[in-house]
Motif scaffolding. Structure first.
Motif, short mmCIF file in Angstrom:
data_model
loop_
_atom_site.label_atom_id
_atom_site.label_comp_id
_atom_site.label_asym_id
_atom_site.label_seq_id
_atom_site.Cartn_x
_atom_site.Cartn_y
_atom_site.Cartn_z
N VAL A 72 0.83 -1.20 0.00
CA VAL A 72 0.00 0.00 0.00
C VAL A 72 0.87 1.25 0.00
O VAL A 72 1.77 1.40 0.82
CB VAL A 72 -0.96 0.01 1.21
CG1 VAL A 72 -1.71 1.34 1.28
CG2 VAL A 72 -1.95 -1.14 1.09
N LYS A 73 0.60 2.15 -0.95
CA LYS A 73 1.32 3.41 -1.09
C LYS A 73 0.34 4.57 -0.89
O LYS A 73 -0.85 4.45 -1.18
CB LYS A 73 1.96 3.53 -2.47
CG LYS A 73 2.75 2.31 -2.92
CD LYS A 73 3.96 2.06 -2.06
CE LYS A 73 4.77 0.86 -2.58
NZ LYS A 73 5.91 0.52 -1.71
N PHE A 74 0.86 5.69 -0.41
CA PHE A 74 0.03 6.87 -0.17
C PHE A 74 -0.03 7.75 -1.41
O PHE A 74 0.97 7.97 -2.08
CB PHE A 74 0.60 7.67 1.00
CG PHE A 74 -0.10 8.98 1.26
CD1 PHE A 74 -1.38 9.00 1.78
CD2 PHE A 74 0.53 10.17 0.95
CE1 PHE A 74 -2.03 10.21 2.00
CE2 PHE A 74 -0.11 11.39 1.18
CZ PHE A 74 -1.39 11.39 1.70
N ASP A 75 -1.23 8.25 -1.70
CA ASP A 75 -1.43 9.17 -2.82
C ASP A 75 -2.30 10.32 -2.33
O ASP A 75 -3.49 10.14 -2.07
CB ASP A 75 -2.12 8.45 -3.99
CG ASP A 75 -2.20 9.32 -5.24
OD1 ASP A 75 -2.04 10.54 -5.12
OD2 ASP A 75 -2.45 8.77 -6.33
N ASP A 76 -1.70 11.51 -2.18
CA ASP A 76 -2.45 12.64 -1.62
C ASP A 76 -3.57 13.13 -2.54
O ASP A 76 -4.46 13.86 -2.11
CB ASP A 76 -1.52 13.79 -1.26
CG ASP A 76 -0.74 14.35 -2.45
OD1 ASP A 76 -1.00 13.92 -3.59
OD2 ASP A 76 0.12 15.22 -2.23
N ARG A 77 -3.57 12.70 -3.81
CA ARG A 77 -4.66 13.08 -4.71
C ARG A 77 -5.98 12.41 -4.30
O ARG A 77 -7.06 12.83 -4.75
CB ARG A 77 -4.33 12.70 -6.14
CG ARG A 77 -3.16 13.47 -6.75
CD ARG A 77 -2.78 12.93 -8.10
NE ARG A 77 -2.35 11.53 -8.01
CZ ARG A 77 -2.02 10.79 -9.07
NH1 ARG A 77 -2.10 11.30 -10.29
NH2 ARG A 77 -1.63 9.54 -8.91
N LEU A 78 -5.89 11.38 -3.49
CA LEU A 78 -7.09 10.66 -3.05
C LEU A 78 -7.68 11.20 -1.75
O LEU A 78 -8.69 10.71 -1.27
CB LEU A 78 -6.76 9.17 -2.89
CG LEU A 78 -6.28 8.47 -4.17
CD1 LEU A 78 -5.85 7.05 -3.88
CD2 LEU A 78 -7.36 8.50 -5.24
N LEU A 79 -7.04 12.21 -1.17
CA LEU A 79 -7.56 12.83 0.04
C LEU A 79 -8.75 13.72 -0.29
O LEU A 79 -8.81 14.35 -1.34
CB LEU A 79 -6.48 13.66 0.74
CG LEU A 79 -5.27 12.90 1.29
CD1 LEU A 79 -4.23 13.90 1.81
CD2 LEU A 79 -5.69 11.94 2.40
N ARG A 80 -9.69 13.81 0.63
CA ARG A 80 -10.81 14.73 0.48
C ARG A 80 -10.40 16.11 1.00
O ARG A 80 -9.65 16.20 1.97
CB ARG A 80 -12.02 14.25 1.29
CG ARG A 80 -12.54 12.87 0.94
CD ARG A 80 -13.71 12.54 1.86
NE ARG A 80 -14.19 11.17 1.67
CZ ARG A 80 -15.18 10.64 2.40
NH1 ARG A 80 -15.78 11.38 3.33
NH2 ARG A 80 -15.57 9.40 2.18
N PRO A 81 -10.93 17.18 0.42
CA PRO A 81 -10.67 18.51 0.97
C PRO A 81 -11.14 18.67 2.42
O PRO A 81 -10.53 19.38 3.20
CB PRO A 81 -11.45 19.43 0.03
CG PRO A 81 -11.49 18.68 -1.26
CD PRO A 81 -11.61 17.24 -0.87
N ALA A 82 -12.23 17.99 2.77
CA ALA A 82 -12.72 17.97 4.16
C ALA A 82 -13.02 16.52 4.51
O ALA A 82 -13.80 15.86 3.83
CB ALA A 82 -13.98 18.83 4.31
N GLU A 83 -12.38 16.02 5.54
CA GLU A 83 -12.47 14.61 5.87
C GLU A 83 -13.56 14.34 6.90
O GLU A 83 -13.89 15.20 7.73
CB GLU A 83 -11.12 14.12 6.41
CG GLU A 83 -11.05 12.63 6.71
CD GLU A 83 -11.37 11.77 5.50
OE1 GLU A 83 -12.52 11.30 5.43
OE2 GLU A 83 -10.50 11.57 4.64
N VAL A 84 -14.12 13.16 6.83
CA VAL A 84 -15.02 12.64 7.88
C VAL A 84 -14.22 11.59 8.63
O VAL A 84 -13.86 10.55 8.07
CB VAL A 84 -16.30 12.03 7.26
CG1 VAL A 84 -17.13 11.34 8.33
CG2 VAL A 84 -17.10 13.10 6.55
#
Length: 329
Positions: free
Chosen positions: A277-289
């Motif tokens: 598993v690798k991290f991709d910041d493009r998959l982050l939401r602008p506002a997280e739940v």
């Protein structure tokens, strides 16, 4: 023979609901959008109900963006039950296409509710609105119940909140039998491949088979309440069988991080997710739940509904299904 109309019949929930209603002897009608490619894989196995003397499944072209088609269809069919499951349902994508999400997921509910009134079926029909735990967003209480204040954190959640309150408003204004099911995350082997749980289970199966090396994810620390979609559609149906309309939370009253889901899914095939598993910041939401956990006590008390499948069993059955799909037929 009772007659039901399902919007979103080709989706995960719509396909399981169609199965359930056909098993119960309903005549089932579904709205499908016209497109250049056919997207009916989830209901292909129900073709036996589309033909011959046993025909009880009918598909109609339509769209929640087209109010005229909705009025005409409801006037023609005169359904006993309507299940509004159609939506632009991807939370992260809703930040990219907020106007479309609002139009289909929010205003679409207004169109079909208004079509109920205009077609003259308001006194007989029972209506189900698919609400979402995402409406709780930045949660104001733990766990979340039917009375917990909402705090949506995405265009999708805002659109769902609009649809939810419209359902309440039409129930009170026109005396409609209209219910909202506030469903927490519910998954299955039929979950769309862009949703995080299915991305994980497909990747685990493909990596085990040597077809994939890495999996890219965003925030894996968020906590969710995961149940089995096939069980949740039973709760939808039960809501419309009550004497009085009401709103209900369907959940498991357990919360787990995406890390925990990864542990179970990759562990099922003997892998360590940390290696892939690798991290991709493009998959982050602008506002997280960050945290969702639902209390289903009201549904248990009034509907006799409770979940049988929890996160571990759910992740395992999804991985097993995705592994089986890769084997030669």
């Amino acid at each position: 023979m009772r007659k039901a109309l399902i919007t979103g019949i080709t989706g995960q929930d719509g396909s399981y609901l169609a199965e359930l209603l056909l098993e119960k002897g309903y005549e089932v009608h579904g709205i499908v959008r016209r497109s250049s490619s056919i997207n009916r894989a989830r209901i292909d196995h129900l073709q036996a109900f589309e033909h011959g003397e046993n025909k009880r499944l009918w598909l109609h072209y339509g769209d929640l963006a087209d109010s005229v088609s909705l009025v005409k269809l409801l006037y023609q069919l005169q359904p006993d039950e309507i299940y509004n499951l159609a939506a632009q349902s991807h939370v992260r994508v809703s930040f990219d296409i907020p106007e479309y999400t609002a139009d289909i997921t929010g205003v679409g509910a207004a169109r079909i509710l208004e079509a109920v009134i205009e077609s003259g079926i308001g006194k007989k029909v029972r209506y189900y609105q698919a609400s979402s735990s995402e409406m709780f967003g930045k949660v104001q209480a733990v766990p979340q119940t039917e009375t917990t204040p909402f705090y949506p954190r995405s265009p999708y959640a805002c659109a769902k909140l609009m649809a939810h309150w419209l359902t309440v408003n039409y129930r009170e204004s026109y005396n409609l039998f209209a219910c909202s099911g506030i469903l927490f995350n519910h998954e299955s082997p039929r979950r769309g491949e862009s949703f995080v749980t299915r991305k994980i289970t497909i990747a685990a199966a493909r990596i085990k088979a040597g077809l994939q090396k890495d999996l890219f994810l965003g925030n894996i620390d968020s906590k969710r309440d995961w149940g089995y979609a096939k069980e949740y559609v039973e709760g939808m149906w039960r809501m419309l069988q009550q004497d009085e309309p009401d709103d209900y939370v369907l959940a498991t009253n357990e919360t787990h991080t995406i890390r925990e889901f990864l542990d179970v899914a990759f562990g099922r095939v003997g892998l360590d997710w940390h290696d892939h598993v690798k991290f991709d910041d493009r998959l982050l939401r602008p506002a997280e739940v960050d945290l969702l956990i639902g209390d289903y006590a009201k549904a248990q008390a009034k509907l006799g509904w409770e979940p049988a499948t929890r996160m571990k069993g759910l992740a395992e059955l999804m991985v097993d299904a995705d592994c089986a799909a890769l084997r030669p037929q």
